[in-house]
Design a protein around this motif. Structure first.
Motif, PDB file in Angstrom:
ATOM      1  N   GLN A  30       0.685  -1.254  -0.028  1.00  0.00           N
ATOM      2  CA  GLN A  30       0.015   0.002  -0.114  1.00  0.00           C
ATOM      3  C   GLN A  30       0.949   1.218   0.108  1.00  0.00           C
ATOM      4  O   GLN A  30       0.508   2.310  -0.750  1.00  0.00           O
ATOM      5  N   GLN A  31       1.827   1.250   0.693  1.00  0.00           N
ATOM      6  CA  GLN A  31       2.884   2.442   0.661  1.00  0.00           C
ATOM      7  C   GLN A  31       3.547   2.542  -0.492  1.00  0.00           C
ATOM      8  O   GLN A  31       3.685   3.851  -0.954  1.00  0.00           O
ATOM      9  N   ILE A  32       3.943   1.588  -0.997  1.00  0.00           N
ATOM     10  CA  ILE A  32       4.717   1.731  -2.454  1.00  0.00           C
ATOM     11  C   ILE A  32       3.508   2.506  -3.387  1.00  0.00           C
ATOM     12  O   ILE A  32       3.891   3.232  -4.205  1.00  0.00           O
ATOM     13  N   LEU A  33       2.304   1.652  -3.377  1.00  0.00           N
ATOM     14  CA  LEU A  33       1.355   2.061  -4.568  1.00  0.00           C
ATOM     15  C   LEU A  33       1.007   3.375  -4.347  1.00  0.00           C
ATOM     16  O   LEU A  33       0.870   4.212  -5.136  1.00  0.00           O
ATOM     17  N   ILE A  34       0.877   3.973  -3.053  1.00  0.00           N
ATOM     18  CA  ILE A  34       0.583   5.346  -2.793  1.00  0.00           C
ATOM     19  C   ILE A  34       1.736   6.283  -3.247  1.00  0.00           C
ATOM     20  O   ILE A  34       1.402   7.536  -3.601  1.00  0.00           O
ATOM     21  N   ASN A  35       2.931   5.958  -3.106  1.00  0.00           N
ATOM     22  CA  ASN A  35       4.005   6.942  -3.756  1.00  0.00           C
ATOM     23  C   ASN A  35       4.233   6.701  -5.397  1.00  0.00           C
ATOM     24  O   ASN A  35       4.884   7.565  -5.785  1.00  0.00           O
ATOM     25  N   LEU A  36       3.395   5.904  -6.026  1.00  0.00           N
ATOM     26  CA  LEU A  36       3.408   6.046  -7.347  1.00  0.00           C
ATOM     27  C   LEU A  36       2.396   6.777  -7.924  1.00  0.00           C
ATOM     28  O   LEU A  36       1.204   7.123  -7.257  1.00  0.00           O
ATOM     29  N   THR A  37       2.572   7.582  -9.079  1.00  0.00           N
ATOM     30  CA  THR A  37       1.813   8.639  -9.614  1.00  0.00           C
ATOM     31  C   THR A  37       0.612   7.844 -10.631  1.00  0.00           C
ATOM     32  O   THR A  37       0.028   8.882 -11.196  1.00  0.00           O
ATOM     33  N   SER A  38       0.836   6.811 -10.802  1.00  0.00           N
ATOM     34  CA  SER A  38      -0.098   6.150 -11.889  1.00  0.00           C
ATOM     35  C   SER A  38      -1.607   6.120 -11.260  1.00  0.00           C
ATOM     36  O   SER A  38      -2.000   5.895 -10.228  1.00  0.00           O
TER      37      SER A  38
END
Length: 167
Positions: free
Chosen positions: A83-91
């Motif tokens: 979740q933390q990784i995906l939050i930091n992606l801008t896609s």
């Protein structure tokens, strides 16, 4: 003097009596359904099919791999990292998946609570905050690898839920 709170409680008593807790089978069923929904969302993103979840990609070692046996605590920890990784992606592709992961973690907490387990606060997330440079330099690769590995992890979690995982 003490009659007012007592009367208030007695007035609420019939309503409290009819309220029933959600059956744990319903929570487990909802958890499995949400996992299948997230996997379907990942499958709908065409570029995630190009990388194996077992493949190692240099610089992206912070993305969790597959774990054969997971406890509820380990499931929550793994999902918190994704979740933390995906939050930091801008896609735009990952926004709904990130929201779904939050809901999935809430369902896992309900399952843990039903087993009298206390899930500790997810740790190791502060190290992900320092990876901003890695994420910015390779957003596409990070997204592809993260979603591919998340899909594998979700399938593992789905299997583990059938085995009634421990705390």
């Amino acid at each position: 003097m003490y009659w007012k709170p007592l009367c208030g409680f007695l007035w609420l008593w019939p309503y409290l009596f009819y309220i029933q807790a959600m059956p744990i089978q319903k929570v487990q069923s909802d958890t499995k359904t949400l996992i299948k929904t997230i996997v379907t969302r990942i499958n709908d993103i065409s570029h995630t099919q190009s990388v194996s979840s077992k493949q190692r990609v240099t610089g992206l070692d912070f993305i969790p791999g597959l774990h054969p046996v997971l406890t509820l605590s380990q499931m929550d920890q793994t999902l918190a990292i994704y979740q933390q990784i995906l939050i930091n992606l801008t896609s735009r592709n990952v926004i709904q998946i990130s929201n779904d992961l939050e809901n999935l973690r809430d369902l896992l907490h309900m399952l843990a609570f039903s087993k009298n387990c206390h899930l500790p606060m997810a740790s190791g997330l502060e190290t992900l905050e320092s990876l901003g440079g890695v994420l910015e330099a390779s957003l596409y690769s990070t997204e592809v690898v993260a979603l591919s590995r998340l899909q594998g992890s979700l399938q593992d979690i789905l299997l583990q839920l059938d085995l009634s995982p421990g705390c």
